[in-house]
Design an enzyme around this catalytic site. Sequence first.
Site, PDB file in Angstrom:
ATOM      1  CE  LYS A  54      -5.569  -6.219   3.801  1.00  0.00           C
ATOM      2  NZ  LYS A  54      -6.177  -6.235   2.465  1.00  0.00           N
ATOM      3  CD  GLN A  98      -9.413  -5.351   0.856  1.00  0.00           C
ATOM      4  OE1 GLN A  98      -8.458  -4.975   1.512  1.00  0.00           O
ATOM      5  NE2 GLN A  98      -9.640  -6.632   0.614  1.00  0.00           N
ATOM      6  CG  ASP A 121      -2.164  -6.043  -2.140  1.00  0.00           C
ATOM      7  OD1 ASP A 121      -1.856  -6.716  -1.138  1.00  0.00           O
ATOM      8  OD2 ASP A 121      -3.296  -5.568  -2.324  1.00  0.00           O
TER       9      ASP A 121
END
Length: 291
Positions: A54, A98, A121
């Site tokens: 990422k 994460q 997200d």
Amino acid sequence: MSAQIIDGKAFAAALRGRIALQVASFRDAAARAPGLAVVLVGEDPASAVYVRNKGKATLAAGMASFEYRLPADAEQADVLALVQTLNADPAVDGILVQLPLPPQIDERVVLMAIDPDKDVDGFHPVNAGRLATGLYGFVPCTPLGCVMLLKEQLGDLAGLEAVIIGRSNIVGKPLAQLLIGENCTVTVAHSKTRDLSTIVKRADIVVAAVGRAAMIRGEWIKPGATVIDVGINRTEDGLVGDVDFNGAASVAGAITPVPGGVGPMTIACLLRNTLVSAYRRAGLKLDMATL
Ligand code: NAD
């Protein structure tokens, strides 16, 4: 094999190219780069790879990447304090924590602490609610990538029969909302579903998001159906999806490979969400048609 292979890698690369152009315009207009902050708690090797990828993709698109690593024994309060700092940081447009988090940390509490307007997200309940009610918010990246691939492949999805296998908050449920929004007739199957093969057999669109290697058999697929395989399973033969690829590819109209299908779209959509956030927060207009 008769199915067309849906090249998610190529589609994602093209999307990233379009995003990079809009990043350049943003930098000219706002005199700063869009910024994505990624928080990694602990040493999980798969998570570390995701975070590294990422970060690389963020920089390659011309954005600023901020990476924060906390030890595996970090306390929930430490993670929450970092999230609060990032919420207040004007250089940060997107925050991603994460998952999974170590057991001493309550994932839901951490996700709730992220400013919904930086929640690229799309996991915050406010964004889940916005999606469910058709309001403007952040859509989780993997389902967004699935829908982009489907629309690229099939055009208008209205009236199509879609069967999603898996009901997680990060894939199955938001994907169901998105496909309802595209006027599909949606069925969500899960671990307690009876007679899965009959349900899959009627689908024009099959999306598998379970995490079990090759569990969706080729003979379950309706001839000509479009198959999107979200699953990532590490086996002795390497990475495989949730769909028996060779079996399904002999009957489907089109199918995504694993790897090289949905996976690359997830990161591209994360960049897309971060770009959208940057434009919104700066009060600048982004022409979504260019993405
Ligand atoms: P999850 O474990 O949260 O959910 C799995 C779902 O599968 C559950 O809803 C469960 O009800 C269902 N299920 C389990 N056994 C079943 C069975 N026998 N029949 C029907 N349904 C069954 O998983 P997730 O986070 O949604 O991820 C699913 C898969 O997608 C995993 O392999 C994951 O690695 C992969 N994934 C890939 C990407 C990507 O970028 N390509 C992103 C997210 C997840």
